[in-house]
Design an enzyme around this catalytic site. Structure first.
Site, PDB file in Angstrom:
ATOM      1  N   ASP A   1       9.407   2.459   1.744  1.00 14.17           N
ATOM      2  CA  ASP A   1       8.237   3.193   2.225  1.00 14.17           C
ATOM      3  C   ASP A   1       8.095   2.870   3.712  1.00 14.17           C
ATOM      4  O   ASP A   1       7.615   1.804   4.078  1.00 14.17           O
ATOM      5  CB  ASP A   1       7.006   2.746   1.418  1.00 14.17           C
ATOM      6  CG  ASP A   1       5.716   3.384   1.916  1.00 14.17           C
ATOM      7  OD1 ASP A   1       5.698   3.878   3.058  1.00 14.17           O
ATOM      8  OD2 ASP A   1       4.718   3.365   1.165  1.00 14.17           O
TER       9      ASP A   1
ATOM     10  N   LYS B   1       2.539   9.526   8.620  1.00 14.91           N
ATOM     11  CA  LYS B   1       1.897   8.949   9.806  1.00 14.91           C
ATOM     12  C   LYS B   1       2.504   9.406  11.145  1.00 14.91           C
ATOM     13  O   LYS B   1       2.282  10.530  11.557  1.00 14.91           O
ATOM     14  CB  LYS B   1       1.904   7.421   9.698  1.00 14.91           C
ATOM     15  CG  LYS B   1       0.955   6.930   8.600  1.00 14.91           C
ATOM     16  CD  LYS B   1       0.636   5.466   8.770  1.00 14.91           C
ATOM     17  CE  LYS B   1      -0.270   4.960   7.674  1.00 14.91           C
ATOM     18  NZ  LYS B   1      -1.657   5.310   7.841  1.00 14.91           N
TER      19      LYS B   1
ATOM     20  N   PHE C   1       0.866  -1.188   0.000  1.00 16.86           N
ATOM     21  CA  PHE C   1       0.000   0.000   0.000  1.00 16.86           C
ATOM     22  C   PHE C   1       0.897   1.230   0.000  1.00 16.86           C
ATOM     23  O   PHE C   1       1.726   1.395   0.875  1.00 16.86           O
ATOM     24  CB  PHE C   1      -0.941   0.038   1.212  1.00 16.86           C
ATOM     25  CG  PHE C   1      -1.956   1.136   1.083  1.00 16.86           C
ATOM     26  CD1 PHE C   1      -3.123   0.943   0.336  1.00 16.86           C
ATOM     27  CD2 PHE C   1      -1.740   2.383   1.640  1.00 16.86           C
ATOM     28  CE1 PHE C   1      -4.053   1.967   0.172  1.00 16.86           C
ATOM     29  CE2 PHE C   1      -2.653   3.409   1.479  1.00 16.86           C
ATOM     30  CZ  PHE C   1      -3.813   3.199   0.745  1.00 16.86           C
TER      31      PHE C   1
HETATM   32  C1  PLP Z   1       3.024   2.075   3.837  1.00 17.47           C
HETATM   33  C2  PLP Z   1       2.093   3.203   3.490  1.00 17.47           C
HETATM   34  N1  PLP Z   1       2.415   4.027   2.477  1.00 17.47           N
HETATM   35  C3  PLP Z   1       1.624   5.059   2.136  1.00 17.47           C
HETATM   36  C4  PLP Z   1       0.441   5.308   2.794  1.00 17.47           C
HETATM   37  C5  PLP Z   1      -0.417   6.468   2.381  1.00 17.47           C
HETATM   38  O1  PLP Z   1      -0.365   7.469   3.349  1.00 17.47           O
HETATM   39  P1  PLP Z   1      -1.467   8.645   3.349  1.00 17.47           P
HETATM   40  O2  PLP Z   1      -2.783   8.013   3.673  1.00 17.47           O
HETATM   41  O3  PLP Z   1      -0.960   9.606   4.399  1.00 17.47           O
HETATM   42  O4  PLP Z   1      -1.450   9.254   1.987  1.00 17.47           O
HETATM   43  C6  PLP Z   1       0.062   4.461   3.860  1.00 17.47           C
HETATM   44  C7  PLP Z   1      -1.218   4.675   4.564  1.00 17.47           C
HETATM   45  O5  PLP Z   1      -1.779   3.794   5.172  1.00 17.47           O
HETATM   46  C8  PLP Z   1       0.910   3.383   4.207  1.00 17.47           C
HETATM   47  O6  PLP Z   1       0.597   2.549   5.191  1.00 17.47           O
END
Ligand code: PLP
Length: 400
Positions: free
Chosen positions: A222, A251, A137
Site C-alpha cells: 500500500d 493521494k 491504515f
Molecule cells: C496508507 C494508506 N492507505 C489507504 C488510505 C485511504 O485512502 P483514502 O482516504 O483516499 O481512501 C490512506 C489514507 O490516509 C493511507 O494513508
C-alpha cells in the site's frame, strides 16, 4: 459570510465524523493557504499528503482547464486517451505491468483485495485471507476497516467482513505464524503513515517478500501515502530492494485531484471482463491532471529534491530535539516525518502552530507528522522550524 457562520453551518449539516481544526480555507498557492479572513498559513499538512506539487500548481491547473474544455467524463466502456497516457507513465516507471484506476485510496485497496481473492480462487485452491499489520491504515470502507489493524477504527463496526488477519508490524515471524492454507496475500505499508510514521527495519520488506515467494502468496504494498515521491523515490519499495506483486496508489498521484489506482504484475493480473469496475475511475479530467503532475514530478526529479529538503528538515528537527528535552524522537524518510514527545502535547502544539501560521498534523497524542508539498523550499522549512521552536518554547515555559 463570516468564518463563524460557515463553521456553525457545518455543525448543523454534517454527520459527526471529524473534529475539524477551526479554520476555513478558501485558497492556496504553492505551500501556502489562506483562510476566509485572508490570514496566511504555511501548509505542512498538504491536503493530507496529497498536494505533491503544492496548491494550484500551474501544470495541473493548465491540464484541468484544457481537459475541462475537451472531455470531462466518459464511460469506461469506451477508450479515453488521458487514462491510457497516465497508465503508460506509471507502468513504465514501476515494476508493475497492468493498472486499474479508481477514485480514492480505500477503493484502490478494495480492488487490490478483490484481485488477491481472484488469484486465491484461481491459483491457490480458494485461499482468501489477507494478512495485514497492527497500526496500519488502509481506508474506511468496511473491508478496509477490517484490514486496518487498529481497534479504534474496528470496534464501532464489529462484526467486520471476514478474511483479514492483523499481526504485529516489522515482525516477519508474526506473518509466518499467521500464514495458512487460506492465506492468499499480505498487504503492508512500506512505512506506516497514519500509524505514526513507523519505519521498519531495513530487511523487513525483503524478508516478507521472500516468505511470500516461498509460499506462493501475493506481496502487496500500500503506497497510497508513501508513493509518488513522498519518501524520496518515486515509490518507497525502490529503497527497500523489493518488487511488490500488487501496489496501490492514491493521494499524491493526482496532486490534489481525487484518484486512486492499483497496479499488478502480469502473473497475478487475473481479472476477467466484468469482475471489477468503477464509473468515475480513470475519468479523463482527473487523469489529465494526474498525468501532468506525474510527468512534472519525473521530468524535474522531484524525488531527489524531496530527499534533499527532507534531510535538511530532519537535521533542523534534530537540533530542536537537542534544545528541548521533552522531544524524544525525530523519524522519517523524504517528506514523511514525525516528531515525538514524552507526553501528550501534540494537540496543544497543533493549536500553537496554527496561531503562529503553520499547519501541522497530530498523528498521535504525543507526535506530530509533517507531510508538506514535495516542492517546499529550505526557506519554508526554516520558517516552519522557527514557528515550531516558538511553540515548543511556549510549552516549556508553561511547564516551568
Ligand atoms: C496508507 C494508506 N492507505 C489507504 C488510505 C485511504 O485512502 P483514502 O482516504 O483516499 O481512501 C490512506 C489514507 O490516509 C493511507 O494513508
Amino acid at each position: 459570510m463570516s468564518q463563524n457562520n460557515w463553521q456553525e453551518l457545518e455543525q448543523k449539516l454534517f454527520l459527526r465524523t471529524v473534529n475539524r481544526v477551526p479554520l476555513t480555507l478558501v485558497r492556496g498557492q504553492g505551500a501556502w493557504v489562506w483562510d476566509d479572513e485572508d490570514r496566511e498559513y504555511l501548509d505542512f499538512v498538504g491536503g493530507w499528503a496529497v498536494n505533491s506539487l503544492g496548491h494550484c500548481p500551474p501544470v495541473v491547473v493548465e491540464a484541468l482547464e484544457k481537459q475541462a474544455k475537451t472531455l470531462i467524463q466518459a464511460s469506461n466502456q469506451f477508450y479515453t486517451i488521458p487514462q491510457i497516457k497516465l497508465a503508460q507513465v506509471l507502468v513504465e516507471n514501476s515494476c508493475l505491468d497492468r493498472i486499474f484506476f479508481g477514485n480514492s485510496g480505500a477503493e484502490a485497496n478494495e480492488g487490490a483485495m478483490k484481485l488477491a481473492r481472484r488469484y486465491g480462487k484461481l491459483r491457490l485452491n480458494g485461499a482468501y485471507q489477507v494478512i495485514t499489520t497492527y497500526s496500519s491504515f488502509h481506508g474506511r470502507t468496511l473491508a478496509m476497516t477490517a484490514a486496518t489493524g487498529q481497534s479504534k477504527f474496528q470496534e464501532p463496526y464489529i462484526p467486520l467482513p471476514d478474511g483479514f488477519v492483523n499481526v504485529a508490524y516489522n515482525n516477519v515471524e508474526a506473518i509466518k505464524q499467521a500464514t495458512n492454507a487460506q492465506t492468499c496475500a499480505i498487504i503492508l505499508e512500506p512505512i506506516q503513515g497514519e500509524g505514526g510514521v513507523n519505519i521498519p527495519d531495513d530487511d523487513y520488506l525483503n524478508s516478507v517478500q521472500s516468505w511470500c515467494r516461498e509460499k506462493g502468496i501475493l506481496f502487496i504494498l500500500d503506497e497510497i501515502q508513501t508513493g509518488i515521491g513522498r519518501t524520496g523515490s518515486l515509490f518507497a519499495y525502490q529503497q527497500y530492494n523489493v518488487e511488490p506483486d500488487i501496489m496501490t496508489l492514491a493521494k499524491g498521484l493526482g496532486s490534489g485531484v481525487p484518484i486512486g489506482a492499483f497496479l499488478a504484475k502480469e502473473h497475478c493480473s487475473v481479472f476477467s471482463p466484468g469482475e471489477h469496475g468503477s464509473t468515475f475511475g480513470g475519468n479523463p479530467l482527473v487523469c489529465a491532471a494526474a498525468y501532468a503532475a506525474l510527468k512534472y514530478i519525473i521530468a524535474n526529479n522531484i524525488p531527489r529534491k524531496v530527499r534533499q529538503v527532507g534531510n535538511y528538515f530532519i537535521t533542523k528537527l534534530e537540533s530542536l530535539k537537542q534544545q528541548f528535552d521533552f522531544v524524544t524522537d525525530v523519524r522519517g524518510r523524504g517528506l514523511l516525518i514525525a516528531l515525538e514527545f514524552n507526553s501528550d502535547i501534540a494537540e496543544e502544539l497543533v493549536q500553537a502552530c496554527l496561531d503562529k501560521g503553520l499547519l501541522v498534523n497530530k498523528v498521535k497524542p504525543n507526535a506530530l507528522r509533517f507531510m508538506p508539498p514535495l516542492i517546499i523550499t529550505e526557506k519554508e522549512v526554516d520558517k516552519a522550524i522557527s514557528i515550531l521552536q516558538d511553540a515548543l518554547e511556549g510549552i516549556r515555559n508553561h511547564r516551568h
